[in-house]
Design an enzyme around this catalytic site. Structure first.
Site, short mmCIF file in Angstrom:
data_model
loop_
_atom_site.label_atom_id
_atom_site.label_comp_id
_atom_site.label_asym_id
_atom_site.label_seq_id
_atom_site.Cartn_x
_atom_site.Cartn_y
_atom_site.Cartn_z
N TYR A 412 1.00 -1.04 0.25
CA TYR A 412 -0.14 0.22 0.16
C TYR A 412 0.97 1.60 0.01
O TYR A 412 0.80 1.79 -0.68
CB TYR A 412 -1.02 -0.03 1.16
N LYS A 416 1.04 4.15 -2.98
CA LYS A 416 0.79 5.39 -2.49
C LYS A 416 1.97 6.30 -2.95
O LYS A 416 1.78 7.44 -3.70
CB LYS A 416 0.42 5.33 -1.28
N1 LIG Z 1 -9.15 5.76 5.41
C1 LIG Z 1 -8.47 5.78 5.48
O1 LIG Z 1 -7.41 5.83 6.74
C2 LIG Z 1 -7.26 6.27 4.19
C3 LIG Z 1 -5.86 7.60 4.55
C4 LIG Z 1 -5.60 7.20 3.59
C5 LIG Z 1 -5.68 7.04 2.05
N2 LIG Z 1 -7.12 7.15 1.69
C6 LIG Z 1 -6.98 6.37 0.38
O2 LIG Z 1 -8.73 7.45 -0.10
C7 LIG Z 1 -9.26 6.42 -0.84
C8 LIG Z 1 -10.23 5.75 -0.53
O3 LIG Z 1 -10.11 5.49 1.10
P1 LIG Z 1 -11.87 4.78 2.21
O4 LIG Z 1 -11.41 4.82 3.47
O5 LIG Z 1 -13.26 5.44 1.95
O6 LIG Z 1 -11.64 3.44 0.91
P2 LIG Z 1 -12.98 2.69 1.72
O7 LIG Z 1 -12.52 1.48 1.35
O8 LIG Z 1 -14.08 3.46 2.53
O9 LIG Z 1 -13.81 3.40 0.24
C9 LIG Z 1 -12.97 2.63 -1.37
C10 LIG Z 1 -14.57 2.72 -2.54
O10 LIG Z 1 -13.74 1.92 -3.58
C11 LIG Z 1 -14.23 0.45 -3.71
N3 LIG Z 1 -13.45 0.04 -5.05
C12 LIG Z 1 -12.37 -0.84 -4.33
N4 LIG Z 1 -11.94 -1.17 -5.60
C13 LIG Z 1 -12.31 -0.80 -6.12
C14 LIG Z 1 -12.29 -0.75 -7.90
N5 LIG Z 1 -11.25 -1.54 -7.91
N6 LIG Z 1 -12.79 -0.23 -8.71
C15 LIG Z 1 -13.50 0.49 -8.28
N7 LIG Z 1 -14.05 1.08 -6.85
C16 LIG Z 1 -13.70 0.47 -6.48
C17 LIG Z 1 -15.00 0.10 -3.15
O11 LIG Z 1 -16.75 -0.52 -3.10
C18 LIG Z 1 -15.27 1.16 -2.42
O12 LIG Z 1 -16.70 1.74 -2.37
C19 LIG Z 1 -8.01 5.04 -0.98
O13 LIG Z 1 -7.72 5.55 -1.90
C20 LIG Z 1 -7.94 4.60 0.19
O14 LIG Z 1 -6.16 4.21 0.06
C21 LIG Z 1 -7.65 5.92 3.12
#
Ligand SMILES: NC(=O)c1ccc[n+]([C@@H]2O[C@H](COP(=O)([O-])OP(=O)(O)OC[C@H]3O[C@@H](n4cnc5c(N)ncnc54)[C@H](O)[C@@H]3O)[C@@H](O)[C@H]2O)c1
Length: 506
Positions: A412, A416
């Site tokens: 991951y 990123k």
């Molecule tokens: N949650 C955190 O703490 C955090 C921190 C930093 C970065 N992020 C990044 O933010 C973004 C969103 O995170 P989140 O926490 O909302 O995640 P989440 O898992 O709550 O939601 C992700 C969404 O993406 C969809 N998804 C997953 N794979 C997919 C694909 N191949 N095609 C289409 N849709 C897909 C899922 O169905 C889900 O609805 C991600 O890129 C994650 O890496 C999250």
């Protein structure tokens, strides 16, 4: 109407000769009759009002003010003079949360409680001479979104001048003046009482003031005033007439953040950060395609947007598949004609210690987080390059900068870091053709995922590492996506906007 009637009578006389078609005479006669009838009709100006029941008029004003409050959602309202308690409570309902109504009452404090509150919004009653109260407000720099003035009050012109001259009206604020006779309904007999004179004077002051634009409603002499655009203000002495003063292209900074008419998509929009981004972009004015692997989640979010009056569509797609990415782009362009804002947000995180990370896990992480994201950037980028304008916003992570711990997530973190480098590279490659590419790196976001018993010890550990003393909420990230999507950030490209409560600095 009188002038029109005059013209019609003259035309009728001129037509009273042989050779004029009967049809023309008939239409002329019908038109004259309609105008005559309209002249006879009561006009609802302030003379009529004087004879009307005050309660009836108050209730009419109240209806109008309620509607205005509902439309503009003001935070602070100033009422001159005092409105009835019932009317104020009615206005309060439509005020922004934490809003306040300040009501001026000439009298002693015993008459009414000085403060009432309901659901965090409050009514503040100020007692004394209205002019003195206003002078006090002016000195302490008070500002209001909406001001109500009754033109028949003792000193409406002084109130108006005090408010305008001391900038008590906010930049986008509104003044509602009641009982102002409209120009065309003014006649000498209307001003033979003291109240009439005052309201006539008020009309003259408003008409002469280039700082405001006015709309006269056909309701009991209610006049709505807004500030004129600064370029129309006569006295701009001392101001430097440049883009800073006028606003770039005549648009204020908040207008430049507005996304009206823009078309956006957001991947992973079905929940979490993506859902919050979808709402933010939609609230700012964009049409939003909510793209997610899980169609039902995308539909639920698109439905939420629809309920708020935002144009939205749900689309199922796995962004790691080239054909899905192509279908998404083609469908958006077919439906909405363009793509202005591409939010590539979908991402996955499969924790494992590096020595145990399988190639399958590595490939899966990269196929969504980096390969899939690149495919989206490329497909949207091609459309944007041909348009000559576009905004790409990728979701990276604080993990691109630091190694979050104690959890293990090599694939991951690396993916990123790749998103950031991809963003920097595209950001510099496409900027000269109008396409800006930036990314947002959230810290640890408070999602249901981390509320489990197993993860609680980790949360305690993380909190100790965050200067802000709390995890990020998805709402902490919303303004960033609007800024990067808007023309206000046009000079920003290849940037990694880190929002982590200071965690990466410790
Ligand atoms: N949650 C955190 O703490 C955090 C921190 C930093 C970065 N992020 C990044 O933010 C973004 C969103 O995170 P989140 O926490 O909302 O995640 P989440 O898992 O709550 O939601 C992700 C969404 O993406 C969809 N998804 C997953 N794979 C997919 C694909 N191949 N095609 C289409 N849709 C897909 C899922 O169905 C889900 O609805 C991600 O890129 C994650 O890496 C999250």
């Amino acid at each position: 109407m009188d002038l029109l009637m005059d013209h019609l009578s003259k035309i009728t006389q001129l037509c009273d000769i042989d050779g004029i078609p009967e049809d023309l005479k008939r239409h002329l006669g019908a038109a004259s009759e309609i105008v005559h009838e309209m002249i006879q009709r009561p006009r609802g100006d302030h003379l009529d009002q004087a004879s009307r029941n005050r309660k009836e008029r108050d209730s009419l004003f109240n209806q109008v003010y309620k509607m205005l409050t509902q439309l503009t959602r003001p935070k602070r309202i100033l009422c001159l003079p005092h409105h009835s308690k019932g009317n104020l409570q009615d206005l309060l309902k439509h005020l922004a949360e934490d809003g306040e109504i300040v009501s001026c009452v000439s009298g002693s404090e015993q008459e009414l409680p000085s403060k009432e509150s309901s659901s965090g919004k409050k009514i503040q009653t100020q007692f004394g001479k209205t002019e003195d109260i206003l002078k006090r407000f002016a000195a302490s720099g008070e500002q209001y979104d909406m001001v109500f003035i009754d033109a028949t009050e003792e000193n409406p012109i002084n109130y108006y001048n005090l408010i305008m001259n001391s900038n008590m009206l906010k930049m986008d604020g509104v003044i509602c003046v009641q009982n102002v006779p409209a120009n065309e309904t003014r006649s000498r007999e209307h001003i033979n009482d003291e109240m009439g004179l005052r309201s006539e004077g008020m009309t003259d002051v408003i008409n002469a003031d280039t700082r405001v634009k006015q709309v006269v409603l056909p309701v009991e002499g209610v006049t709505i005033l807004k500030r004129s655009p600064v370029s129309h203000v006569a006295d701009t002495m001392g101001a430097v007439m440049d883009d800073v003063f006028r606003g770039l292209n005549g648009r204020s900074i908040l207008e430049r953040l507005c996304l009206d008419g823009k078309v956006a998509y957001i991947t992973g929009g079905g929940q979490g950060i993506g859902r919050a981004f979808a709402h933010a972009l939609g609230e700012a004015g964009a049409k939003v395609a909510v793209v997610d692997m899980a169609l039902e989640k995308a539909e639920a979010v698109a439905n939420e947007l629809h309920l708020k009056g935002i144009q939205s569509v749900a689309m199922a797609a796995d962004i790691s598949k080239e054909e899905d990415v192509k279908r998404v782009m083609d469908t958006i362009v077919a439906n909405w004609g363009k793509i202005d804002i591409a939010c590539n947000n979908a991402g996955i995180n499969m924790n494992s210690a590096s020595e145990d990370t399988t190639m399958e896990e590595w490939d899966k992480t990269f196929s969504v987080n980096l390969r899939g994201l690149f495919m989206c950037c490329q497909a949207a980028g091609r459309i944007m390059l041909s348009q000559g304008y576009g905004k790409i916003i990728n979701t990276a992570s604080m993990a691109s900068l630091i190694v979050p711990h104690p959890q293990k997530q090599l694939a991951y973190n690396t993916s990123k870091a790749g998103v950031v480098k991809l963003t920097q590279t595209l950001g510099t490659e496409w900027i000269d053709r109008g396409v800006r590419v930036n990314c947002i790196s959230p810290g640890i976001v408070d999602t249901p995922l981390i509320h489990s018993e197993a993860l609680k010890p980790l949360v305690t550990r993380w909190l100790a590492d965050i200067p802000a003393g709390r995890l990020a909420q998805v709402t902490d990230l919303q303004a960033a996506v609007v800024y990067l999507a808007s023309e206000a950030s046009d000079y920003m490209t290849g940037h990694n906007l880190v929002i982590e409560g200071g965690q990466s600095l410790w």
